[in-house]
Design a protein around this motif. Structure first.
Motif, PDB file in Angstrom:
ATOM      1  N   UNK A 764       0.857  -1.180   0.000  1.00 26.25           N
ATOM      2  CA  UNK A 764       0.000   0.000   0.000  1.00 26.25           C
ATOM      3  C   UNK A 764       0.896   1.234   0.000  1.00 26.25           C
ATOM      4  N   UNK A 765       0.480   2.292  -0.714  1.00 25.04           N
ATOM      5  CA  UNK A 765       1.300   3.488  -0.787  1.00 25.04           C
ATOM      6  C   UNK A 765       0.448   4.735  -0.588  1.00 25.04           C
ATOM      7  N   UNK A 766       1.123   5.761  -0.085  1.00 21.54           N
ATOM      8  CA  UNK A 766       0.551   7.100   0.017  1.00 21.54           C
ATOM      9  C   UNK A 766       1.553   8.055  -0.597  1.00 21.54           C
ATOM     10  N   UNK A 767       1.113   8.896  -1.521  1.00 20.91           N
ATOM     11  CA  UNK A 767       2.018   9.797  -2.228  1.00 20.91           C
ATOM     12  C   UNK A 767       1.261  11.079  -2.547  1.00 20.91           C
ATOM     13  N   UNK A 768       1.723  12.189  -1.961  1.00 25.92           N
ATOM     14  CA  UNK A 768       1.084  13.468  -2.245  1.00 25.92           C
ATOM     15  C   UNK A 768       2.077  14.492  -2.777  1.00 25.92           C
ATOM     16  N   UNK A 769       3.173  14.034  -3.408  1.00 29.93           N
ATOM     17  CA  UNK A 769       4.227  14.878  -3.970  1.00 29.93           C
ATOM     18  C   UNK A 769       5.053  15.587  -2.906  1.00 29.93           C
ATOM     19  N   UNK A 770       4.711  15.379  -1.628  1.00 26.70           N
ATOM     20  CA  UNK A 770       5.515  15.916  -0.543  1.00 26.70           C
ATOM     21  C   UNK A 770       6.278  14.793   0.145  1.00 26.70           C
ATOM     22  N   UNK A 771       5.619  13.683   0.339  1.00 21.11           N
ATOM     23  CA  UNK A 771       6.306  12.500   0.835  1.00 21.11           C
ATOM     24  C   UNK A 771       5.603  11.267   0.285  1.00 21.11           C
ATOM     25  N   UNK A 772       6.360  10.200   0.193  1.00 25.94           N
ATOM     26  CA  UNK A 772       5.845   8.931  -0.311  1.00 25.94           C
ATOM     27  C   UNK A 772       6.116   7.866   0.734  1.00 25.94           C
ATOM     28  N   UNK A 773       5.074   7.132   1.077  1.00 28.48           N
ATOM     29  CA  UNK A 773       5.177   6.082   2.086  1.00 28.48           C
ATOM     30  C   UNK A 773       4.635   4.784   1.505  1.00 28.48           C
ATOM     31  N   UNK A 774       5.406   3.717   1.648  1.00 26.67           N
ATOM     32  CA  UNK A 774       4.987   2.398   1.183  1.00 26.67           C
ATOM     33  C   UNK A 774       5.116   1.393   2.310  1.00 26.67           C
ATOM     34  N   UNK A 775       4.124   0.546   2.453  1.00 24.47           N
ATOM     35  CA  UNK A 775       4.127  -0.534   3.426  1.00 24.47           C
ATOM     36  C   UNK A 775       3.586  -1.769   2.731  1.00 24.47           C
ATOM     37  N   UNK A 776       4.380  -2.858   2.753  1.00 26.66           N
ATOM     38  CA  UNK A 776       3.935  -4.049   2.042  1.00 26.66           C
ATOM     39  C   UNK A 776       4.724  -5.279   2.413  1.00 26.66           C
ATOM     40  N   UNK A 777       4.567  -6.310   1.580  1.00 21.85           N
ATOM     41  CA  UNK A 777       5.193  -7.608   1.796  1.00 21.85           C
ATOM     42  C   UNK A 777       6.158  -7.888   0.649  1.00 21.85           C
ATOM     43  N   UNK A 778       7.340  -8.400   0.986  1.00 25.21           N
ATOM     44  CA  UNK A 778       8.394  -8.615  -0.003  1.00 25.21           C
ATOM     45  C   UNK A 778       8.964 -10.011   0.151  1.00 25.21           C
ATOM     46  N   UNK A 779       9.288 -10.653  -0.990  1.00 22.72           N
ATOM     47  CA  UNK A 779       9.928 -11.964  -0.981  1.00 22.72           C
ATOM     48  C   UNK A 779      11.054 -11.977  -2.009  1.00 22.72           C
ATOM     49  N   UNK A 780      12.228 -12.485  -1.603  1.00 27.71           N
ATOM     50  CA  UNK A 780      13.400 -12.586  -2.462  1.00 27.71           C
ATOM     51  C   UNK A 780      13.809 -14.049  -2.513  1.00 27.71           C
TER      52      UNK A 780
END
Length: 807
Positions: A764-780
């Motif tokens: 999930x992401x939030x981006x308003x051109x002032x800050x960008x925040x992402x929170x999610x799940x990652x697998x390598x």
């Protein structure tokens, strides 16, 4: 009519102000105005059109008492003054011509020559026309950041204090100009801007997100938004790995001078010892040096099969503690004149150190020559370039981090390519020269090349030709050393016939001299000198045709062909194939005289190449194109065949050029709008099977929604086996905003050859051109990662002004 009556008065006042400023300047110099024997040079106006010391006033009413000019505006129109590169607007203001200070009241706006703007209900400035005292203070920096306060006082030349202030790097108005709550802000009881420290200091700071308080600090500081960089802590980077556990990298930037800084970035881990990263950068008058390095004292860790049962224990420490480190350095110097030089120094103590500790961007393209992915290069080089000549001299060594054989149990036990199997290159010389004018109506170019290669370990195919690869064990055989000198003459002329056919006759003469040593014992010789010569003549023909397809659209058809005739190719099997192993047939390389890179392999005999390209253009820049081509030769060339890695007795042609007919080359691109673009390239053999292919498609919709998908395949090896390097991958990235500034982001890389997802992210992401925040799940789940598959939560945060963080 009222403004028309006042206009002559204001013009006269402006002239009197300028004359008064000039008289003050003469008095300050202590010289009588009439004592000059020659008239002084007229003063030059500044960017605003005013000479130094002059002022421009535009107001409803203007008065002057001595050096003090007073201006009065109206409720609908503020008074305007411009002086010393600064613009002042207010309901009313006073400006002292002698002291250079001003006071203003009522909807005050002060803008300096750098674009920074101050707003206030009441304002007093100092002699530099900087805000000295302000009520209801607000300022907008040229970076877009804003700072507001109930009161502002300039305590000294370098210190400004704001009381009950708010700072935000985000917009405070929406696209329609209406006020909005900034996404991120810092509210403080006292804010001090110290220009000497180049920092903004806060007392009792409250951090707000969307107006909601989320964090409190009694003291806080960050660099002044108007400076490029300053010493201080950067945004920390959290991460998680099965082997390291939880990690937190805390970078600190120490600025030594405008041309030098240090980045100290320790990585703190819960399961293993900390890892310290360092970076030093220095800019000189004619060059730049960047040195990165890092190290720790720890044991190996990863998935190891300790008990030999064929199953890997999960992420254990293994072996003895020892120093583990890396060095990545590069420098480039370009002094005045035709000479420039540089170096790179890249080494690591462990083949998987970058993977174990998630070192950022270890494989970079620096220097004259590049080490490709998972190979490090250390080099020193010198270049000399003029409009008609070029010479380079270089020497380099390589360190390989590539896997030579994947372990079926765990990637922690992969067998890596040895450094001794890669050559030491010392030196490598390239030169070319062109005369100033045409020769026989065409362009003449002379080229030269020389190289010495020294290899410690024995390497078979494709470096050695199949006929001289020893049968049986090669253990203990030395690596083959070789030296080459090449001279080449190229001549080409362009002719265009009356009907538009483009003819380009060319001549190419080339001679190679080789000295090869440490040949396999079966050859019966220790060292051999080899020479070969090739002469080529031919012609390129193309016939561009264009046709209007309607308003704003046209179609371009370009059939093209090449005929080249050379003496028979002399590919002596004793010559190692060092620089001609990777062949990429495409639209540009298909019509080259030598389609093999480097010098060790080349083409001869009679060759005919034909192709055609169609390009459709319409609607101001939109286009689609397609190229199809193929080459023919008079006889099959078996010297291009190499042994299969898993069956050396069988040979195959990875180049697609060995048969009488080459692979088909098909290449295209399209961009039907400014939001969609794509391209593709493939080579197809005579049986209709795809040998190699690559394609990509990018799309954008809405203001910030985007997606990209790419596909690559290599099927050049016809035989399955553990050493088969065929591959097939598809990669997808994209983001879709669902509600306002909220959206989802996905990334995935699939290995279709092994039917697994090697990397994947969804968040999930939030981006308003002032800050960008992402929170999610990652697998390598890569085959090189020593700790095996890794998965967990990821966090990314990028803040305007404050920087960003990764996982």
């Amino acid at each position: 009519m009222q403004r028309e009556r006042r206009a002559p008065e204001m013009a006269g006042l402006r002239l009197r102000l300028m004359a008064g400023a000039a008289a003050l300047a003469l008095c300050a110099l202590g010289l009588p105005a009439m004592a000059q024997e020659a008239p002084p040079a007229p003063p030059q106006p500044g960017p605003d059109g005013l000479i130094d010391g002059a002022a421009y006033i535009d107001a409803d009413a203007v008065t002057r008492e001595g050096d003090v000019v007073s201006a009065l505006g109206t409720l609908d129109r503020r008074a305007l003054g411009r002086f010393s590169g600064t613009t002042l607007r207010a309901r009313q203001f006073n400006y002292d011509l002698g002291l250079g200070v001003a006071s203003a009241d009522g909807n005050v706006e002060l803008t300096d020559d750098e674009g920074n703007t101050v707003y206030a209900s009441y304002l007093e400035t100092d002699s530099d026309l900087r805000a000295g005292i302000a009520v209801d203070f607000a300022t907008r920096f040229s970076t877009g950041a804003s700072l507001m306060a109930a009161t502002a006082v300039r305590r000294s030349e370098n210190v400004n204090q704001l009381n009950y202030a708010i700072f935000t790097p985000c917009p405070i108005c929406d696209a329609d100009g209406n006020p909005q709550e900034p996404s991120i802000s810092i509210q403080a009881e006292t804010v001090v801007q110290d220009e000497e420290l180049r920092a903004v200091l806060y007392r009792n700071a409250v951090f707000r997100v969307g107006g909601v308080p989320v964090f409190y600090l009694p003291y806080f500081a960050h660099p002044d938004p108007t400076i490029d960089r300053a010493s201080g802590f950067l945004v920390p980077t959290p991460s998680y790995d099965e082997g390291r556990g939880l990690s937190l990298e805390v970078p600190y930037l120490h600025v030594v001078s405008p041309s030098e800084d240090w980045l100290i970035s320790p990585q703190l881990n819960t399961r293993v010892a900390p890892f310290l990263n360092l970076q030093w950068r220095r800019r000189f008058a004619d060059g730049t040096v960047v040195v990165r390095g890092g190290g720790t004292y720890e044991r190996s860790f990863g998935d190891f099969d300790l008990d030999g049962d064929g199953d890997a224990e999960s992420n254990v420490n293994f072996g003895d503690r020892t120093a583990r480190s890396y060095l990545l350095a590069q420098g480039r110097f370009d002094p005045a004149g035709p000479w420039r030089w540089g170096f790179t120094a890249e080494r690591t103590s462990d083949k998987t150190l970058f993977d174990r500790y998630d070192i950022s961007d270890p494989y970079q393209d620096n220097g004259l020559y590049y080490g490709d992915q998972r190979r490090l290069i250390s080099q020193i080089y010198l270049e000399h370039q003029t409009p008609r000549s070029y010479v380079s001299v270089a020497a380099f060594t390589l360190q390989s981090l590539r896997v030579a054989q994947f372990d079926p149990v765990t990637p922690a036990l992969n067998v890596f390519e040895t450094d001794g199997s890669l050559p030491v290159v010392a030196p490598l010389i390239e030169a070319r020269w062109e005369p100033e004018g045409p020769v026989f109506g065409g362009r003449l170019r002379l080229k030269g090349s020389a190289v010495s290669l020294y290899r410690e370990d024995y390497v078979g195919g494709p470096v050695l030709r199949p006929e001289i690869i020893p049968a049986g064990s090669t253990l203990g055989l030395p690596g083959i050393d070789s030296r080459r000198v090449t001279g080449q003459l190229e001549w080409r002329r362009t002719l265009i016939s009356p009907i538009g056919v483009r003819w380009e006759p060319f001549v190419d003469l080339r001679t190679d001299l080789y000295s090869v040593s440490d040949l396999p014992p079966m050859m019966g010789v220790e060292e051999e000198a080899i020479s070969r010569t090739r002469a080529t003549a031919g012609v390129d023909i193309s016939y561009p045709l264009i046709r209007q397809m309607g308003p704003g659209a046209d179609l371009i058809l370009e059939p093209m062909a090449q005929l080249s005739i050379s003496n028979s190719v002399d590919l002596d099997p004793r010559v190692p194939i060092e620089d001609s192993q990777a062949v990429e047939l495409d639209e540009s390389s298909l019509f080259r005289i030598d389609r093999f890179p480097g010098y060790d392999l080349y083409e001869g005999g009679i060759r005919f190449t034909a192709g055609a390209k169609a390009t459709l253009r319409w609607d101001n820049g939109r286009q689609a194109s397609l190229f199809v081509g193929r080459s023919f030769r008079d006889a099959q060339e078996d010297a291009y065949l190499v042994p299969l890695p898993d069956d050396p007795a069988n040979l195959y042609d990875p180049s697609g050029l060995g048969a009488e007919t080459s692979d088909w080359v098909v290449q295209g691109s399209f961009s039907p709008s400014d939001r969609i673009r794509g391209w593709g390239h493939t080579t197809i053999d005579s049986a209709g099977e795809i040998r190699r292919a690559e394609a990509a498609l990018d799309g954008r919709w809405g203001r910030r929604n985007l997606a990209s998908v790419s596909y690559i395949i290599d099927r050049s090896n016809p035989l399955e086996g553990p050493n088969n390097r065929n591959y097939e991958f598809v990669q997808l990235t994209g983001q879709q905003f669902v509600y306002g500034n909220w959206g989802v982001a996905v990334t995935g890389i699939a290995d279709l050859e092994r039917d697994i997802i090697t990397r994947s992210e969804v968040g999930m992401l939030f981006d308003d051109d002032c800050f960008r925040f992402e929170l999610g799940w990652r697998r390598d789940n890569t085959r090189v990662r020593p700790t095996g598959p890794s998965e967990g939560v990821y966090v990314r945060l990028n803040l305007a002004t404050f920087g960003g963080t990764g996982y």
